[in-house]
Design an enzyme around this catalytic site. Structure first.
Site, PDB file in Angstrom:
ATOM      1  N   THR A 247       0.823  -1.215   0.000  1.00  0.00           N
ATOM      2  CA  THR A 247       0.000   0.000   0.000  1.00  0.00           C
ATOM      3  C   THR A 247       0.849   1.254   0.000  1.00  0.00           C
ATOM      4  O   THR A 247       0.497   2.261  -0.633  1.00  0.00           O
ATOM      5  CB  THR A 247      -0.931   0.005   1.227  1.00  0.00           C
TER       6      THR A 247
ATOM      7  N   LYS B 195      -0.125  -7.955  12.776  1.00  0.00           N
ATOM      8  CA  LYS B 195      -1.106  -7.008  12.268  1.00  0.00           C
ATOM      9  C   LYS B 195      -2.415  -7.286  12.993  1.00  0.00           C
ATOM     10  O   LYS B 195      -3.030  -8.343  12.814  1.00  0.00           O
ATOM     11  CB  LYS B 195      -1.287  -7.147  10.757  1.00  0.00           C
TER      12      LYS B 195
ATOM     13  N   THR C 207       1.301  -4.355   4.255  1.00  0.00           N
ATOM     14  CA  THR C 207       1.058  -4.683   5.659  1.00  0.00           C
ATOM     15  C   THR C 207       0.513  -6.094   5.876  1.00  0.00           C
ATOM     16  O   THR C 207       0.673  -6.643   6.962  1.00  0.00           O
ATOM     17  CB  THR C 207       0.082  -3.677   6.296  1.00  0.00           C
ATOM     18  N   ASP C 208      -0.140  -6.690   4.877  1.00  0.00           N
ATOM     19  CA  ASP C 208      -0.773  -7.991   5.098  1.00  0.00           C
ATOM     20  C   ASP C 208       0.224  -9.055   5.555  1.00  0.00           C
ATOM     21  O   ASP C 208      -0.107  -9.905   6.392  1.00  0.00           O
ATOM     22  CB  ASP C 208      -1.482  -8.468   3.830  1.00  0.00           C
TER      23      ASP C 208
END
Length: 366
Positions: A37, A190, A118-119
């Site tokens: 992202t 996360k 971030t995943d």
């Protein structure tokens, strides 16, 4: 431990001389761009990584207040589609950046920042802790909101990462920088799909917090792997085996584990257990059969609880005491996702038995 350190430039710092170029007198930080992202742009078919690392650096000119930043491309993947070759190439790039920053006559970078989706950011950060033991800070960061979105967290997160990577106190070990906090790679998860404060450390809290001008260090930064780094690089990507994750839970039978073990490419299995590392009786019986076979593959048991260790306490066919008797390896406090990373990379490097278990065990906290 909780110490506050001034992060500002002193009046004697060469970087404060108006005749100096931006970043002069500051440490060199290599930014390794992996997509995500933080590098994405909107499109009719959905957002996707499009910005190069150099564009990210140019979009945050304040980085020059903390370091001389040099960007390098590794891959342009969304976080949810990182491949083993991308992870291993990132480790290669980090080693190369520290050995030689690409400028004739120059020594290697004083710190490394990895920009990432971030995943799977926490997966890659932990993989880097398994694969490297560099003498400089390695910091992984990303963003929940693109640069074009309102209240983008790209500038803040990239700035925090560069500040940490330029600070020799955060070596050795790999850390995650997000929302003004620094987390150990082993512990970071996360925790929210889209909140800016998504990264947290359920087993220890952040290593440090950043304000505009200072850094509060809560505990000693360290490499959180109790084993030497694995000797793997991008050329070894095809050697990383399948390691399926089988979940235990109410009513779960043996079929999932049996299917996983039947695949020819599988060299280990992770069971995401419940509580202290327990499983249903059906799964426990299947584990016993699998580990009692002529050519057993390693079975690692983690917990779906977000914090706390796995420990053999309960009996019955699926209790952790029984699983231990069958010969499983427990994942300590690693979640199933990170246990899978450790086992897959460990098996690719030829680790088994105690040498594989060492990759899962947390070293004593300093």
């Amino acid at each position: 431990m909780s110490d506050t350190f001034d992060d500002g430039d002193s009046a004697d710092d060469p970087g404060d001389d108006p005749n100096d170029a931006p970043g002069d007198g500051h440490p060199t930080v290599a930014v390794l761009a992996c997509g995500g992202t933080i590098a994405s742009e909107p499109d009719d078919d959905g957002a996707a990584p499009a910005k190069a690392g150099e564009e990210l650096v140019e979009a945050v000119p304040a980085l020059a207040d903390h370091a001389r930043v040099e960007a390098r491309e590794v891959c342009g993947q969304p976080g949810f589609d990182m491949r083993w070759r991308d992870v291993l190439a990132t480790a290669d790039a980090a080693r190369e950046a520290v050995a030689d920053d690409g400028s004739a006559g120059e020594t290697g970078a004083d710190g490394v920042v990895v920009t990432h989706g971030t995943d799977t950011l926490a997966d890659t950060a932990f993989a880097l802790d398994l694969l490297t033991d560099l003498p400089v800070p390695v910091v992984v960061t990303g963003a929940q909101r693109r640069l074009d979105e309102p209240s983008s967290d790209v500038p803040a997160n990239l700035t925090t990462a560069v500040r940490a990577a330029a600070d020799e106190r955060f070596a050795p070990g790999v850390h995650v920088a997000f929302d003004d906090e620094l987390h150990a790679a082993r512990e970071a998860i996360k925790g929210h799909t889209n909140a800016l404060s998504t990264f947290r450390s359920p087993n220890g809290g952040p290593v440090a917090e950043f304000t505009r001008a200072a850094v509060r260090v809560h505990r000693e930064p360290a490499r959180r792997v109790d084993a030497p780094p694995l000797d793997l690089g991008a050329a070894d990507a095809d050697a990383v085996p399948e390691v399926p994750v089988v979940q235990s839970g109410t009513g779960v039978g043996a079929a999932g584990l049996e299917r996983a073990l039947a695949a020819e490419s599988v060299e280990a299995v992770v069971i995401e257990g419940t509580g202290l590392g327990n499983a249903t009786g059906a799964l426990g019986d299947a584990v016993g059969e699998a580990l009692g076979s002529e050519n057993p593959v390693p079975v690692v048991v983690s917990s779906r609880s977000p914090a706390g260790p796995t420990e053999p306490v309960y009996g019955t066919p699926g209790g952790a005491v029984t699983l231990a008797d069958h010969g499983v390896t427990f994942a300590d406090d690693l979640p199933a996702a990170k246990a899978r990373i450790a086992v897959a990379l460990g098996r690719a490097a030829g680790r088994s038995g105690d040498a594989l278990a060492d990759l899962l065990t947390a070293p004593p906290r300093v």
